[in-house]
Design a protein around this motif. Structure first.
Motif, PDB file in Angstrom:
ATOM      1  N   LEU A 111       0.473  -1.166   0.221  1.00 31.53           N
ATOM      2  CA  LEU A 111       0.206  -0.015  -0.109  1.00 31.53           C
ATOM      3  C   LEU A 111       0.848   0.981   0.023  1.00 31.53           C
ATOM      4  N   LEU A 112       1.830   0.832   0.508  1.00 24.41           N
ATOM      5  CA  LEU A 112       3.106   2.530   0.279  1.00 24.41           C
ATOM      6  C   LEU A 112       3.695   2.796  -0.911  1.00 24.41           C
ATOM      7  N   ALA A 113       3.505   4.115  -1.661  1.00 29.60           N
ATOM      8  CA  ALA A 113       3.954   5.142  -2.419  1.00 29.60           C
ATOM      9  C   ALA A 113       5.493   3.988  -2.349  1.00 29.60           C
ATOM     10  N   SER A 114       5.922   4.426  -1.479  1.00 32.41           N
ATOM     11  CA  SER A 114       7.663   3.433  -1.165  1.00 32.41           C
ATOM     12  C   SER A 114       8.029   2.378  -1.008  1.00 32.41           C
ATOM     13  N   PRO A 115       8.904   1.476  -1.156  1.00 34.37           N
ATOM     14  CA  PRO A 115       8.707   0.400  -0.804  1.00 34.37           C
ATOM     15  C   PRO A 115       9.670   0.490   0.232  1.00 34.37           C
ATOM     16  N   PRO A 116       8.674  -0.527   1.650  1.00 32.70           N
ATOM     17  CA  PRO A 116       9.752   0.269   2.943  1.00 32.70           C
ATOM     18  C   PRO A 116      11.038  -0.800   3.174  1.00 32.70           C
ATOM     19  N   LEU A 117      11.980  -1.086   4.503  1.00 33.52           N
ATOM     20  CA  LEU A 117      13.254  -0.793   3.756  1.00 33.52           C
ATOM     21  C   LEU A 117      13.116  -3.024   5.163  1.00 33.52           C
ATOM     22  N   LEU A 118      12.146  -2.577   5.509  1.00 28.64           N
ATOM     23  CA  LEU A 118      12.097  -4.204   6.555  1.00 28.64           C
ATOM     24  C   LEU A 118      10.241  -4.685   6.525  1.00 28.64           C
ATOM     25  N   ILE A 119      10.482  -5.259   5.909  1.00 29.70           N
ATOM     26  CA  ILE A 119       8.658  -6.563   6.181  1.00 29.70           C
ATOM     27  C   ILE A 119       8.714  -7.526   7.369  1.00 29.70           C
ATOM     28  N   LEU A 120       7.788  -6.722   8.628  1.00 28.99           N
ATOM     29  CA  LEU A 120       9.248  -7.901   9.275  1.00 28.99           C
ATOM     30  C   LEU A 120       8.035  -9.733  10.009  1.00 28.99           C
ATOM     31  N   ASP A 121       7.053  -9.269   8.646  1.00 32.98           N
ATOM     32  CA  ASP A 121       6.862 -11.392   8.441  1.00 32.98           C
ATOM     33  C   ASP A 121       7.391 -11.994   7.847  1.00 32.98           C
ATOM     34  N   ALA A 122       7.790 -11.341   6.618  1.00 28.69           N
ATOM     35  CA  ALA A 122       8.864 -11.564   5.774  1.00 28.69           C
ATOM     36  C   ALA A 122      10.201 -12.033   6.503  1.00 28.69           C
ATOM     37  N   VAL A 123      10.247 -11.111   7.151  1.00 28.42           N
ATOM     38  CA  VAL A 123      12.029 -11.724   7.620  1.00 28.42           C
ATOM     39  C   VAL A 123      12.220 -12.814   8.798  1.00 28.42           C
ATOM     40  N   THR A 124      11.628 -12.366   9.622  1.00 29.30           N
ATOM     41  CA  THR A 124      10.799 -13.766  10.697  1.00 29.30           C
ATOM     42  C   THR A 124      10.757 -15.163   9.746  1.00 29.30           C
ATOM     43  N   ALA A 125       9.616 -15.369   8.314  1.00 28.95           N
ATOM     44  CA  ALA A 125       9.981 -16.468   8.317  1.00 28.95           C
ATOM     45  C   ALA A 125      11.260 -16.479   7.494  1.00 28.95           C
TER      46      ALA A 125
END
Length: 366
Positions: A19-33
Motif C-alpha cells: 500500500l506504500l508509495a515507496s517500498p519499506p526497508l523491513l517487512i517484519l513477517d517476511a524477515v521472521t519467516a
C-alpha cells in the motif's frame, strides 16, 4: 530497539508494504519467516538501524536473547553491481577462511520477493567503532598508537591474501583494474549531476594519462578506513572485524592505501565530507606519513606513485558523493538532513584535495 513498525521504513506485513508509495526497508513477517527457515532464533522481532546508511542499510535484529545483523541494499532502482548483497556476503565467507577478521555470515537471501532486494544475516559483534570520540579503553596515548598500527597492519594482512587461484580469483580481473576504474567513474559523472564542475573532467584526464603500472593483485576492501573497522571492547587495541564490504574487488592494493591515506584526518589537514573518523587529529595517533611508513615497512611494493592513488580516491569519492547530492536534490533522500546538504560545497572540496595530490595548479595546468 523498536518493536512497533513505523509504517514507512518498517512495516508488519507484505500487504501493508504493497500500500506504500515507496517500498519499506523491513517487512517484519517476511524477515521472521526467513529467520525461521534458517533456524535463527524464535519469537517476535525488535530492530534498530545501525549507522547512517549512506548506501547499503544495516539493522540490528533481536529475537529473545538472540541478536543478529541484517544487511540489505537501498531501495531500487540502483545499479545492482554496487549493491550486490550475495557477492558481498560471499567474499566475507571466503576471507574468514583465510584468517581475515570479518563477521560470520549466517544466511543469504537471493529471493527478491522477500524484501524487494537480496540481503544477508550475519553475527552481531559487540565491539568499538571509532568516529568522532575516542572510546575510553582506547584513549591512553599508547592505545591510540596501537589503534593506528592495527589499522595499517590489518590492511597489510588483507593485501597478503592469495588471490592467484580459487574462488577469490573469480571476484575480479586485476589486469586493467585502474584503467577500468577511471573509465567507469568518468562515465558516471554526467548521469549523476545537475551542475558543471570542470575539475571532474580535468582530473579524469590526468588520471587516464598518468596510469601507474600495478605491481600486485590483492583483495581490495574499497572503503578501507578506521570507521569501517570494529575494535575489541577492551585494550590492547586490536581489530575484531572489518565491516562494509560492498566495494570489495580484486585489484591494485595501493588503491586501498591511497583511499585510507587520502581520507585520513591528521592535524592541519583540510576537512572533507569523507572525514568520518576525526579522532586521528588528536595526539598519539599516527599521522598520514606515519601510516604510509608503517605500510611501507611491511610491503615490498614501491609507493612512489601513491599520490596518483590518493587523487583517484578523492576523485571517485566526489563522483559518488555527487550522486548522493543529486538524489537529495530530487527528493529521493527525504530523511537526510545532515550529510547530503553538505555536498554542495563538499564535492568541490574533494576535487580540490584531489588536485593537490595530482600536483595540478589552481588554474588547471600541470
Amino acid at each position: 530497539m523498536h518493536s512497533v513498525p513505523d509504517g514507512v521504513e518498517v512495516v508488519a506485513t507484505a500487504a501493508e508494504a504493497a500500500l506504500l508509495a515507496s517500498p519499506p526497508l523491513l517487512i517484519l513477517d517476511a524477515v521472521t519467516a526467513f529467520l525461521d527457515a534458517n533456524n535463527l532464533g524464535s519469537g517476535p522481532l525488535s530492530w534498530a538501524q545501525i549507522g547512517d546508511g549512506q548506501s547499503n542499510i544495516t539493522y540490528r535484529i533481536q529475537r529473545g536473547s538472540d541478536v543478529y545483523v541484517l544487511r540489505r541494499g537501498p531501495r531500487p532502482p540502483l545499479p545492482r553491481s554496487t549493491h550486490d548483497m550475495v557477492r558481498e556476503a560471499r567474499i566475507q565467507q571466503l576471507l574468514q577462511t583465510r584468517g581475515i577478521p570479518v563477521p560470520g555470515i549466517l544466511a543469504v537471501c537471493e529471493d527478491e520477493s522477500v524484501l524487494g532486494v537480496p540481503f544477508y544475516v550475519m553475527t552481531y559483534l559487540d565491539g568499538l567503532v571509532i568516529a568522532d570520540t575516542i572510546p575510553a579503553p582506547l584513549d591512553p596515548l599508547e592505545e591510540r598508537l596501537a589503534t593506528s598500527n592495527a589499522v595499517v597492519d590489518t590492511l597489510v594482512q588483507l593485501h597478503r591474501v592469495d588471490v592467484s587461484d580459487g574462488e577469490l580469483a573469480a571476484f575480479g580481473r586485476p589486469d586493467g583494474y585502474l584503467r577500468r576504474q577511471v573509465e567507469r567513474f568518468s562515465a558516471l559523472w554526467d548521469i549523476n549531476t545537475t551542475r558543471s564542475l570542470p575539475d571532474v573532467a580535468l582530473l579524469g584526464s590526468w588520471l587516464a594519462d598518468n596510469l601507474p603500472d600495478s605491481q600486485a593483485a590483492a583483495v581490495l576492501h574499497g572503503d578501507y578506513r578506521p570507521g569501517n573497522l570494529m575494535f575489541a571492547s577492551s585494550a590492547p587495541a586490536r581489530v575484531s572485524a572489518v565491516l562494509d564490504w560492498e566495494m570489495a574487488a580484486i585489484g591494485d592494493p595501493l588503491a586501498d592505501l591511497g583511499y585510507l591515506t587520502a581520507t585520513y584526518a591528521e592535524p592541519g589537514s583540510a576537512s572533507t565530507p569523507l572525514e568520518l573518523t576525526s579522532v586521528s587529529r588528536s595526539p598519539g595517533y599516527l599521522d598520514r606519513a606515519g601510516v604510509i611508513a608503517r605500510y611501507r615497512a611491511q610491503s615490498d611494493l614501491s609507493l612512489d606513485a601513491l599520490p596518483w592513488y590518493q587523487a583517484l580516491a578523492l576523485w571517485k569519492a566526489s563522483i559518488f558523493c555527487e550522486a548522493i547530492y543529486t538524489r537529495w536534490l530530487r527528493g529521493e533522500r527525504p530523511g537526510d538532513t545532515r550529510f547530503a546538504p553538505t555536498l554542495e560545497a563538499g564535492v568541490p572540496q574533494l576535487l580540490a584535495q584531489a588536485r593537490l595530490f595530482a600536483g595540478l595548479s589552481p588554474e588547471g595546468r600541470h
